[in-house]
Design an enzyme around this catalytic site. Structure first.
Site, mmCIF file in Angstrom:
data_model
loop_
_atom_site.group_PDB
_atom_site.id
_atom_site.type_symbol
_atom_site.label_atom_id
_atom_site.label_comp_id
_atom_site.label_asym_id
_atom_site.label_seq_id
_atom_site.Cartn_x
_atom_site.Cartn_y
_atom_site.Cartn_z
ATOM 1 C CD GLU A 336 -2.696 -1.195 2.554
ATOM 2 O OE1 GLU A 336 -3.892 -1.527 2.484
ATOM 3 O OE2 GLU A 336 -2.153 -0.932 3.653
HETATM 4 C C1 TNX Z 1 -4.355 -3.930 4.680
HETATM 5 S S1 TNX Z 1 -2.730 -6.291 4.285
HETATM 6 C C2 TNX Z 1 -3.074 -3.706 5.148
HETATM 7 C C3 TNX Z 1 -2.882 -3.270 6.539
HETATM 8 C C4 TNX Z 1 -4.177 -3.106 7.261
HETATM 9 C C5 TNX Z 1 -5.115 -4.227 6.878
HETATM 10 C C6 TNX Z 1 -6.392 -4.217 7.628
HETATM 11 C C7 TNX Z 1 -1.647 -5.268 4.116
HETATM 12 C C8 TNX Z 1 -0.412 -5.768 3.585
HETATM 13 N N1 TNX Z 1 -1.935 -4.014 4.449
HETATM 14 O O1 TNX Z 1 -2.138 -2.086 6.574
HETATM 15 O O2 TNX Z 1 -3.925 -3.124 8.628
HETATM 16 O O3 TNX Z 1 -5.382 -4.138 5.517
HETATM 17 O O4 TNX Z 1 -7.124 -5.368 7.367
#
Ligand code: TNX
Length: 532
Positions: A336
């Site tokens: 992300e």
């Molecule tokens: C996505 S999964 C994220 C996290 C969040 C999560 C909440 C991932 C690699 N990144 O930063 O905590 O969703 O479900």
């Protein structure tokens, strides 16, 4: 003599009990009627009974400190509830007379690193394995075969009986893990140890610690002290946060190691870095420190990928953390990074991978890192996009399966679950269990899959009771997905074994989610009436 005497006593009691109630399992004589999770490869019953009694010794094959330590670990499991003072002693041969013996065998290709053979005779018990790790897994099987009250902290009434026979067992996948996000909310060392104990009980072998994120930096880095002095001072919702000193981190690592569990540290880069950006202004492109953040948005922060000091910073962090981490992996996050343009993200990931290699570790990253040129032995953790995972596989990387819609421990069970999120859907206990690693993403086969990991993100989870509610019982399903061959698994059979964990969970004091889909069975954890 002893066993003949007990044998006839059992016969008598079982005849009596047959008249009193229809409890078929007491005294236990059929090892095939077990509730072991994860389900073992094979169980052969020999229809007798072993009793663990006062005076039993825990012998370990001489010449191995690791076996001595494992013997003590087993003694520590069995002692509080039985009240027996079990001594651990090295021995050159298998002693009978009601004792337990842990031993290593030279060759058994099938058992591999973590396989074991547990043989329960009428008058002694043996766990044999090729490696100490196999003994550690066998100990958990033995533990689960004892009545649930074995988990109690104070002496309970016996007798401590086991059905005789052999469990021969080994895992399908070498990587079976869970993740704990200690960044969004911080959890004390004792809670992490508790989490490790749950992993150990179900033969998981990896704990991935998500040590940094926008809301907090949770590991002391001596060369960049403000990361924790400032960056650890809050958490989601504005609580006081916290961090692990290097000693505390090492204490966690050692506790895990004693249970043959590998700690994988994650420093999430280049996004999810607000706590660092707030602690050191020079990590920002504009040279200004950001405010601390206590919300739950993602994708707004990035290290300044063009600045040299950023790579010096990363080098120091990876070095200090790697020095304290005996496991072979270092997790660089990479997810992300919505505020890092791809043209900057790719060279950044390429360079960070080299830093990890230079400190002797293998790279793991969330599936987005497959956009970069992956180094040899890099591992891609699939959570969101098939395309990314396939890109990783094309580059020769292996994959850890953590599909959000199946394996995220922070997803709500259903629409009534108060804790958790539901952006990837609801995951009831059956949905968490009913899938298979090798048939999830077309084009990713078993050989390319390292194993499974279930992540617990902690935006909504603030303490151990809440952790337990989200994790138990789904964790047991992921443990079985990683261990047991898919042809040996079915929800209808699994849910019965799971329902039989009811008493063990209660004796352990676990605040688990009592899913309506599971036939929870209150077998009363106390000793059978007729024995009182
Ligand atoms: C996505 S999964 C994220 C996290 C969040 C999560 C909440 C991932 C690699 N990144 O930063 O905590 O969703 O479900």
């Amino acid at each position: 003599m002893k066993s003949i005497f007990f044998g006839s006593l059992f016969l008598l009691t079982s005849t009596l009990m047959g008249g009193l109630n229809s409890c078929k399992s007491y005294p236990p004589t059929d090892l095939a009627q077990n509730n072991i999770i994860p389900k073992p490869v094979s169980v052969v019953a020999t229809r007798g009974t072993f009793e663990l009694s006062e005076g039993a010794m825990l012998y370990v094959q001489e010449g191995s400190d690791e076996l001595l330590q494992l013997g003590q670990y087993l003694a520590d499991i069995l002692t509080p509830a039985t009240g027996f003072s079990m001594a651990v002693k090295p021995s050159s041969s298998a002693p009978s007379g009601g004792n337990i013996f842990l031993s290593l065998v030279d060759v058994d290709n099938e058992l591999g690193e973590e396989g074991y053979e547990l043989t329960i005779h009428k008058d002694w018990v043996q766990i044999a394995a090729v490696q100490p790790a196999g003994i550690a897994r066998g100990i958990q099987t033995l533990r689960q075969l004892f009545p649930p009250r074995i988990e109690a902290n104070e002496p309970q009434e016996g007798p401590w009986l086991l059905a005789t026979g052999t469990v021969r067992d080994f895992p399908q996948y070498s990587f079976r893990g869970a993740m704990l996000d200690v960044a969004r909310h911080f959890f004390q060392v004792k809670d992490v140890k508790q989490y490790i104990d749950y992993l150990a009980l179900y033969k998981m072998n990896v704990l991935h610690l998500h040590l940094s994120d926008d809301q907090g930096w949770r590991i002391e880095i001596k060369s960049w002290p403000n990361l924790t002095q400032h960056g650890a001072s809050t958490q989601v919702g504005g609580g006081e946060g916290g961090f692990y000193t290097q000693e505390e981190y090492q204490e966690i690592v050692q506790y895990a190691q004693e249970r043959y569990i590998t700690i994988i540290p994650e420093i999430d880069l280049p996004g999810h870095t607000n706590a660092a950006l707030s602690s050191y202004p020079e990590l920002n492109c504009d040279g200004k420190a950001t405010e601390l953040y206590t919300g739950t948005k993602v994708g707004f922060s990035t290290l300044c990928t063009k600045k040299e000091v950023v790579y010096e910073f990363i080098d120091d962090v990876v070095r200090e953390l790697s020095e304290m981490t005996p496991g072979k992996y270092f997790h660089i996050g990479g997810d992300e990074s919505l505020s890092t343009p791809l043209k900057d993200y790719i060279p950044f990931v390429n360079r960070v991978q080299q830093i990890v290699l230079s400190h002797g570790k293998q790279v793991i990253g969330w599936d987005e890192i497959a956009h970069a040129r992956l180094v040899e032995n890099a591992v891609v953790q699939y959570w969101a996009r098939d395309k990314n995972a396939l890109k990783g596989v094309e580059q020769g990387a292996r994959v850890i399966m953590s599909p959000a819609a199946k394996a995220y421990l922070d997803m709500k069970y259903d629409s009534t679950t108060v804790l958790g999120l539901h952006w990837a859907g609801y995951i009831e206990v059956d949905a968490g269990y009913n899938w298979d690693l090798a048939s999830l993403v077309p084009g990713i086969e078993q050989e390319q899959i390292l194993g499974v990991e279930a992540p617990l993100w902690s935006e909504t989870v603030t303490n151990m009771q809440e952790i337990e509610y989200m994790v138990i019982p789904r964790l047991l399903g992921y443990a079985e997905i990683g261990w047991t061959h898919p042809s040996q698994r079915s929800w209808d059979e699994y849910k019965v074994r799971l329902g039989n964990q009811h008493d063990r969970f209660n004796v352990l004091g676990i605040n688990y989610y009592p899913s309506p889909l599971v036939p929870w069975k209150d077998g009363s954890a106390a000793a059978p009436e007729t024995e009182k």
